[in-house]
Design an enzyme around this catalytic site. Structure first.
Site, mmCIF file in Angstrom:
data_model
loop_
_atom_site.group_PDB
_atom_site.id
_atom_site.type_symbol
_atom_site.label_atom_id
_atom_site.label_comp_id
_atom_site.label_asym_id
_atom_site.label_seq_id
_atom_site.Cartn_x
_atom_site.Cartn_y
_atom_site.Cartn_z
ATOM 1 N N PHE A 1 11.047 -6.116 -11.839
ATOM 2 C CA PHE A 1 11.331 -6.245 -10.417
ATOM 3 C C PHE A 1 11.651 -7.711 -10.142
ATOM 4 C CE2 PHE A 1 10.542 -6.237 -5.846
ATOM 5 C CZ PHE A 1 11.354 -5.178 -5.516
ATOM 6 N N ASP B 1 2.008 -5.764 -13.483
ATOM 7 C CA ASP B 1 2.466 -5.431 -12.134
ATOM 8 C C ASP B 1 2.413 -3.907 -11.997
ATOM 9 O OD1 ASP B 1 3.952 -4.723 -9.879
ATOM 10 O OD2 ASP B 1 5.287 -6.450 -10.060
ATOM 11 N N TYR C 1 1.734 0.037 -0.509
ATOM 12 C CA TYR C 1 2.548 0.807 0.452
ATOM 13 C C TYR C 1 3.474 1.804 -0.217
ATOM 14 C CZ TYR C 1 5.696 -3.182 -0.455
ATOM 15 O OH TYR C 1 6.458 -4.154 -1.037
ATOM 16 N N LYS C 2 3.407 1.900 -1.523
ATOM 17 C CA LYS C 2 4.228 2.902 -2.216
ATOM 18 C C LYS C 2 3.375 4.165 -2.433
ATOM 19 C CE LYS C 2 6.963 -0.763 -4.431
ATOM 20 N NZ LYS C 2 8.299 -0.577 -3.828
ATOM 21 N N ARG D 1 17.797 6.772 -7.219
ATOM 22 C CA ARG D 1 16.398 6.782 -7.628
ATOM 23 C C ARG D 1 15.632 7.779 -6.758
ATOM 24 N NH1 ARG D 1 12.310 1.713 -7.041
ATOM 25 N NH2 ARG D 1 12.578 2.355 -4.898
#
Lengths: 415, 415
Positions: free
Chosen positions: A128, A200, A225-226, A374
């Protein structure tokens, strides 16, 4: 999976789903098939109720007294322990605070301070981007230190790890392909070379069982928040193994990490344990929504979650390849469920337009440049029927060429 | 003020108060006199409504699409400009993000990078402790740099500023005494010596007119949950004068500050202007409550606000000295309203117990170690009658010795 199920078989899978009742706890907008929980998780009644109470009672009525009476001051550590349970971290090693980017910065500095005779950070060129950006920020403060990137300096990250490496910063699940790293093996490889690791977990926390303590990990960071469904921009977490606690030094030395935060002392003295990763005052309202979301996780068995996740993503791949095989889609995720997170990516030259057409029809996934569609599958609220309907919609868009509508080519600022 | 007003005169002051209608917009718990808005501002219906909409509609229904449709992505800059108006900053120089502590860290690094041939940070020994703690964090990354503190290395900050100083970090209003610094004069003094300034506006933003551009300030930071009423732990702000924008370097180089945040580029490239102080994903729900709070400020005239603030604090001092003069209270704030923020502090050997007794009777101020009672007066919702009742309660506690009750001596974690 060899035989492609029909819709009756899919309905039977939903009927047999042990996590089915959990779906009712979430607020799923009517008519929407939401396959973007790996970007922003869905709201639950638990989260909204907690937020409402925090706003109207704790802030609205009790005001400053809520720092004590509502446990505001204890929240980063108390919630940290509860997230810790989901990532294989025994109590006292995880704290909720700030953002993933800032926590990466803290963890990198802490790791480098633990390896003062070394100067190399290893990370992934395909990781990321903010991970690399923060590593570059750390390097700007550490003259002589350098960055080695997988995919740039060598094809595989393992080849980059040698006796000069202070720390390896690596994603557990790739945000783009969904590929799952072997946490225990890569951590062992780093340790054999005297390096530390920072994992991560943005795309694995809440998506699959994680075992930080079992894999002997040094540090970890991730967002809430995912898959954890804590709300847009909910504060992130940071983990440090207990064995490092006495030696952690990180430069974001704010009042909340002080040994005696209310003594108003003139100089910084780091608090004990994981507390020393705290810095400034945290956004309490966002933290309270996260608390509501985390309450739901107390009821979730992570093994059952993982089983459903693999079934959902296996099914999606099978159905797409069976129904959309003629339209040039290319699977960009591992085919083996054991090597994949809870998401599936397909490549297509017109991925952007196809995704816009899907979104216009109520199937929400996302696009990642240059040509990836995705799809995230959050086992808590995505059903097998959702997978079916998403693929039916995708097939229709590809078959009819509906994605060629000019309005789908207009790019918004955020996708 | 010579004659001490009676309650009839005080009611007349409220009746003539031009900001009186604003009080109705806030949620003031019945029976409470809240003189702690300098620690946590009161909730408004505007803030709670905005939060509710963000939670139930933007997160709950629109989900990931709200990054565009609800302007989530633009919020840090858009809200920054609106806070900018309250602190004398023309558009494009203020952004809302992270915490005051972290923003101090960014500003200190940016300032030092602008003065590469200098190595000294000047600050106040009696400043808010986190300012010093963050300066110490910066020093840990800058070998050879050092810190000079007012009250430690010299009695007055001006004496510490010479040609070795890179940056002066100073509070506009002292959190403890309420003393107001002369922003223009101290900024000029720093500039005359080739140093830059960072003003901490935590206790002046929303408390009085601030003129950053007019005073030629370099950087400023501050919080939004005190006088701006943004909600507990609402994200902070950071200001940088346009003349520095092209040269700003700060190490918290996360995705949101990137020149092309959605291109997922492999290396960090700083965005233009104040954007480059952004780092990671911000807590959207907390930001939305803040937006509601800021909406109210569009209706507020800062000159009228300041006039009421001085009147409220003058009145409080007069009444306390007239009614409680026999009980050993010592004014720790400037007597001259022009040199005072919107708060008043009194010292007493038993300040802790007296404050607990006040709180038990519904008069909320706070205690600051070792012996200060601190009272904040937010002109938007504090009335002259509140001042009267607070002093009547204080006098009763002192006269009867009610503060000597053993339960008031038990110290909670947060006061």
């Amino acid at each position: 999976m060899t035989a492609i199920p029909d819709f009756a078989a899919i309905k039977a899978m939903d009927a047999a789903d042990g996590l089915r009742a959990m779906r009712e706890r979430f607020i799923l907008p009517p008519g929407l098939i939401y396959l973007d929980g790996n970007s922003l998780g869905v709201a639950s009644n638990a989260a909204l109720d907690e937020l409402q109470r925090a706003a109207t009672v704790e802030w609205g009525q009790d005001l400053i007294r809520s720092w004590n009476t509502a446990g505001w001051f204890d929240m980063p550590l108390a919630l940290g322990d509860r997230v810790g349970r989901l990532i294989g971290a025994a109590a006292g090693q995880t704290v909720i605070c700030d953002t993933t980017s800032i926590n990466i910065y803290k963890a990198l500095h802490a790791a480098i301070a633990l390896r003062p005779d070394r100067s190399v950070i290893v990370s992934e060129g395909g990781g990321f981007p903010t991970d690399i950006y923060m590593a570059e920020g750390v390097l700007s403060m550490r003259p002589g230190a350098s960055l080695r990137l997988e995919g740039v300096d060598a094809p595989n990250i393992e080849e980059l790890i040698d006796g000069d490496v202070a720390v390896v910063l690596v994603n557990h699940v790739s945000y783009k392909s969904g590929e799952l790293h072997d946490m225990a093996a890569l951590t062992r490889k780093a340790h054999e070379n005297g390096a530390l690791v920072i994992w991560d977990l943005c795309h694995s926390a809440g998506a699959l069982p994680v075992d930080l303590d079992g894999a002997n990990v040094d540090f970890a960071v991730g967002c809430t928040y995912k898959y954890l469904n804590g709300g847009p921009g909910a504060p992130a977490f940071i983990y440090a193994a207990t064995r490092h606690h006495g030696d952690i030094r990180q430069p974001l030395s704010g009042w909340w990490g002080h040994a005696r935060p209310f003594a108003f002392e003139k100089h910084y003295v780091a608090g004990q344990g994981i507390r020393r990763f705290l810095c400034g005052t945290q956004p309490i309202l966002s933290l309270r929504a996260l608390k509501g979301a985390i309450d739901l996780w107390d009821e979730v068995d992570m093994v059952a979650l993982r089983e459903k996740s693999v079934r959902l993503t296996d099914l999606f791949i099978s159905l797409v390849e069976a129904k959309c095989g003629a339209y040039g889609l290319n699977l960009e995720s591992p085919r083996d469920g054991a090597k994949r997170g809870s998401q599936v990516s397909f490549g297509h030259p017109n991925s952007y337009e196809i995704m816009q057409a899907l979104i216009a029809r109520g199937v929400i996934g996302d696009f990642r440049a240059p040509s990836t569609m995705r799809f995230g599958f959050t086992p808590l609220y995505v059903s097998y029927a959702d997978v079916w309907h998403a693929v039916v919609t995708l097939e229709e868009i590809l078959r009819t060429g509906a994605w060629q509508d000019a309005r789908f080519a207009v790019r918004a600022a955020v996708t």
